[in-house]
Design an enzyme around this catalytic site. Structure first.
Site, mmCIF file in Angstrom:
data_model
loop_
_atom_site.group_PDB
_atom_site.id
_atom_site.type_symbol
_atom_site.label_atom_id
_atom_site.label_comp_id
_atom_site.label_asym_id
_atom_site.label_seq_id
_atom_site.Cartn_x
_atom_site.Cartn_y
_atom_site.Cartn_z
ATOM 1 N N ASP A 11 1.017 -1.115 -0.109
ATOM 2 C CA ASP A 11 -0.049 -0.027 0.017
ATOM 3 C C ASP A 11 0.843 1.240 -0.011
ATOM 4 O OD1 ASP A 11 -2.152 1.666 0.307
ATOM 5 O OD2 ASP A 11 -2.134 1.731 2.497
ATOM 6 N N SER A 12 0.280 2.247 -0.212
ATOM 7 C CA SER A 12 1.053 3.521 0.029
ATOM 8 C C SER A 12 1.496 3.894 1.453
ATOM 9 C CB SER A 12 0.112 4.679 -0.453
ATOM 10 O OG SER A 12 -1.036 4.937 0.630
ATOM 11 N N TYR A 43 -1.223 7.801 -2.463
ATOM 12 C CA TYR A 43 -1.459 7.419 -3.806
ATOM 13 C C TYR A 43 -3.001 8.129 -4.334
ATOM 14 C CZ TYR A 43 1.472 3.205 -4.052
ATOM 15 O OH TYR A 43 2.714 2.401 -3.943
ATOM 16 N N GLY A 44 -3.462 8.375 -3.529
ATOM 17 C CA GLY A 44 -4.947 8.947 -3.970
ATOM 18 C C GLY A 44 -4.887 10.176 -4.720
ATOM 19 N N CYS A 74 -4.878 -1.633 -1.340
ATOM 20 C CA CYS A 74 -5.111 -0.351 -1.759
ATOM 21 C C CYS A 74 -6.075 -0.286 -2.612
ATOM 22 C CB CYS A 74 -3.677 0.483 -1.883
ATOM 23 S SG CYS A 74 -3.995 2.186 -2.638
ATOM 24 N N ASN A 75 -7.212 0.503 -2.264
ATOM 25 C CA ASN A 75 -8.215 0.448 -3.269
ATOM 26 C C ASN A 75 -7.894 1.286 -4.517
ATOM 27 O OD1 ASN A 75 -11.256 -0.177 -1.660
ATOM 28 N ND2 ASN A 75 -9.491 0.381 -0.253
ATOM 29 N N THR A 76 -7.281 2.411 -4.015
ATOM 30 C CA THR A 76 -6.706 3.362 -5.210
ATOM 31 C C THR A 76 -6.114 2.654 -6.530
ATOM 32 O OG1 THR A 76 -6.646 5.188 -3.444
ATOM 33 C CG2 THR A 76 -5.400 5.444 -5.678
ATOM 34 N N CYS A 184 -11.183 2.825 1.651
ATOM 35 C CA CYS A 184 -9.651 3.235 1.508
ATOM 36 C C CYS A 184 -9.296 2.105 2.635
ATOM 37 C CB CYS A 184 -9.601 4.625 1.801
ATOM 38 S SG CYS A 184 -7.984 5.168 2.380
ATOM 39 N N THR A 185 -8.221 1.653 2.601
ATOM 40 C CA THR A 185 -7.827 0.538 3.408
ATOM 41 C C THR A 185 -7.029 1.310 4.551
ATOM 42 O OG1 THR A 185 -5.743 0.671 2.437
ATOM 43 C CG2 THR A 185 -7.277 -1.023 1.927
ATOM 44 N N HIS A 186 -6.986 2.572 4.681
ATOM 45 C CA HIS A 186 -6.392 3.255 6.078
ATOM 46 C C HIS A 186 -7.778 3.430 7.059
ATOM 47 C CE1 HIS A 186 -3.104 4.808 3.521
ATOM 48 N NE2 HIS A 186 -2.540 4.997 4.771
HETATM 49 N N1 DGL Z 1 -4.936 3.275 1.417
HETATM 50 C C1 DGL Z 1 -5.114 3.606 0.168
HETATM 51 C C2 DGL Z 1 -6.397 3.324 -0.501
HETATM 52 O O1 DGL Z 1 -7.047 2.106 -0.125
HETATM 53 C C3 DGL Z 1 -5.047 4.964 -0.278
HETATM 54 C C4 DGL Z 1 -4.140 5.989 0.617
HETATM 55 C C5 DGL Z 1 -3.631 7.089 -0.296
HETATM 56 O O2 DGL Z 1 -3.968 7.987 -0.754
HETATM 57 O O3 DGL Z 1 -2.524 6.815 -0.350
HETATM 58 O O4 DGL Z 1 -7.161 3.930 -1.511
#
Ligand code: DGL
Length: 264
Positions: A11-12, A43-44, A74-76, A184-186
């Site tokens: 992930d990011s 990443y977003g 990571c969804n993005t 978003c995985t965070h």
């Molecule tokens: N954790 C990431 C997701 O699931 C994105 C967070 C980011 O913007 O880096 O999309």
């Protein structure tokens, strides 16, 4: 036959740890390599092209470490780059996407809040997903980069966090959403506060456990499972090792983890 090669997860930053903990709990015999690409976070805000190029580099790193399968936690990155990664590499890739399909089956109000990054909100794959599986349900997309930042800073509880969550989630509740998709995985790291702000009548959906189940299915299908003894994950960060160690202790209860700085 057991395949002892590791599983790559990335992930990011810290968000993918919410997926990693499910993988570790459901597949304890697997060795996991986790890459936190913190130098390139978030990443977003990246373009699709940049995300494809970057995730390709991270995947190459994991493959050089003999990964037998890779979880894009990571969804993005999954929405923008998964098809690209599958088209150039031969190992199985498992992604995570906002659970809009499940949300559409659960909502009573016909309104679902979807908390996402900007790149996710604008991704074509998400639009297609909603079109195919959530027709007739109003998906209220909301970008929440501030919540990602809070998690990266290790701020998971307290009045400040509660205020931020209320600011982000409040309008979705006012509009009648009875389901919140954590896209978003965070965000699962903020479940306690989000749940308190939303109250008991709003359901939160995190697909991390389903991703780990899908990983198991894929490993079984390709005869890649390892039924060895429990192994702690190895961690890599493109950011600061000591900072990452601190967060890992806080988020995963692993103060003595094996962490290496990498320059991918
Ligand atoms: N954790 C990431 C997701 O699931 C994105 C967070 C980011 O913007 O880096 O999309």
């Amino acid at each position: 036959m057991s395949d002892r090669r590791p599983i790559g997860v990335f992930d990011s930053g810290l968000g993918g740890l919410t997926v990693l903990r499910e993988v570790v709990s459901q597949l304890p015999g697997e060795q996991c390599l986790y890459v936190a690409d913190e130098r390139e976070a978030p990443y977003g805000t990246k373009t699709v092209e940049a995300l494809r190029a970057r995730t390709e580099q991270v995947a190459n790193f994991l493959l050089a470490h003999d990964a037998k399968a890779i979880v894009v936690a990571c969804n993005t990155a999954s929405l923008t780059a998964l098809a690209h990664l599958r088209s150039i590499f031969t190992v199985p890739f498992i992604g995570i996407v906002p659970a809009v399909k499940l949300a559409a089956t659960l909502t009573h109000t016909g309104k679902v809040g979807v908390l996402v990054t900007s790149a996710t909100a604008h991704s074509e794959s998400l639009a297609q997903l909603i079109n195919s599986y959530a027709h007739g349900t109003q998906m209220i997309m909301h970008e929440c980069p501030e919540l990602v930042t809070l998690v990266e800073q290790g701020m998971l509880i307290g009045p400040l966090v509660e205020d931020s969550v209320r600011l982000e989630v409040g309008p979705l509740l006012t509009q009648g959403a009875d389901i919140l998709v954590l896209g978003c995985t965070h965000l699962p790291f903020l479940t306690e506060v989000i749940g308190r702000v939303c109250g008991p009548h709003v359901q939160l959906i995190d697909p991390a456990a389903a991703v780990a189940r899908q990983l198991r299915r894929v490993l079984e299908e390709h005869d890649l499972l390892n039924s060895g003894k429990k192994q702690p994950p190895a961690y890599f960060t493109t950011g600061d090792v000591e900072e990452f160690r601190l967060r890992l202790g806080q988020l995963m209860g692993e103060p003595n983890a094996n962490i290496q700085a990498i320059d991918v």
